[in-house]
Design a protein around this motif. Structure first.
Motif: not given
Length: 258
Positions: A184-190, A226-232, A243-252
């Protein structure tokens, strides 16, 4: 922003309206917040914006408000839905509270093969959502959806709404974070591949992750991203907030002025 308390009310709001509060709202306003006649309170209903009102009557059993002036015009939250597999009660409460604070328009439980919680009290979730909206200056409440199975969710999906599948496993079982094949791609990239304002949804799995068969079904859907939220590996409640935080920063609406 003021120190005046906020209340969500279902009734219509307009200048000069007189509102009789119910037992719960009256108790909160008069006993918990210690408001008295003439004190201010802010009210909203998810339709008419936010208004300043005054306590017109502080009786022993009920309070009555007099609506004064509109403070803010109505503004809707971004069109993002959160679907999550219920976990322990306190963590489920946390998911609903933080999803409301982070602007989710709809929050709904999804039952998967590894879901541990057998029942979900929607009235409890709705109460947490209302309190979070009142405390965080939100002008609307998220819709709390009825629980459904993952299969039913997929079968009834509106294909024009991408579903962000937070996949902690990848495609190659037994390898760190699923290996490289089809990862899965990193969520920010996706998310950066979509235009701002695109209707979206986020799917968070249960403790222990999705069943392999569920993952295969999800990855077969054209609308699933499909996305990944990082290596942890994140707990379900942390993953939902992340996930909601990244969405709001990019598209919200995080780059929108108040």
């Amino acid at each position: 922003m003021t120190v005046e308390p906020r209340l969500y009310l279902k009734t219509d709001l307009s200048a000069g309206a007189e509102l009789a509060l119910g037992k719960e709202e009256s108790h909160y306003l008069l006993t918990v917040m210690r408001r008295k006649a003439g004190d201010g309170v802010r009210v909203f209903n998810g339709r008419d914006g936010e208004w300043r009102a005054e306590v017109a009557d502080a009786g022993k059993r009920a309070a009555r408000l007099s609506v004064q002036t509109r403070l803010r015009e109505q503004r809707e939250s971004p069109d993002v839905h959160l679907y999550f597999s219920p976990v322990k009660r306190a963590r489920t409460d946390f998911i609903v509270e933080k999803a409301t604070e982070l602007g989710a328009a709809r929050i709904a439980p999804v039952m998967t093969r590894r879901t541990m919680a057998e029942t979900v009290r929607l009235d409890r979730l709705a109460a947490h959502a209302r309190e979070a909206a009142e405390q965080t200056e939100r002008l609307d409440l998220p819709q709390i959806g009825e629980p459904c199975t993952l299969a039913a969710l997929i079968d009834g999906w509106a294909k024009d709404r991408p579903l962000l599948f937070c996949d902690e496993a990848g495609d190659e079982g037994g390898k760190p974070w699923g290996g490289e094949a089809g990862r899965a791609r990193p969520i920010l990239e996706a998310l950066q591949r979509f235009e701002r304002g695109t209707p979206f949804a986020i799917l968070i799995g249960p403790e222990g992750g999705f069943d392999p068969a569920e993952r295969d079904i999800l990855r077969d859907q054209d609308f699933v991203v499909p996305v990944t939220l990082g290596p942890r590996i994140l707990r379900a409640d942390t993953a939902a907030a992340a996930a909601l935080t990244v969405y709001q920063a990019v598209l919200g609406d995080w780059n929108t002025s108040l």
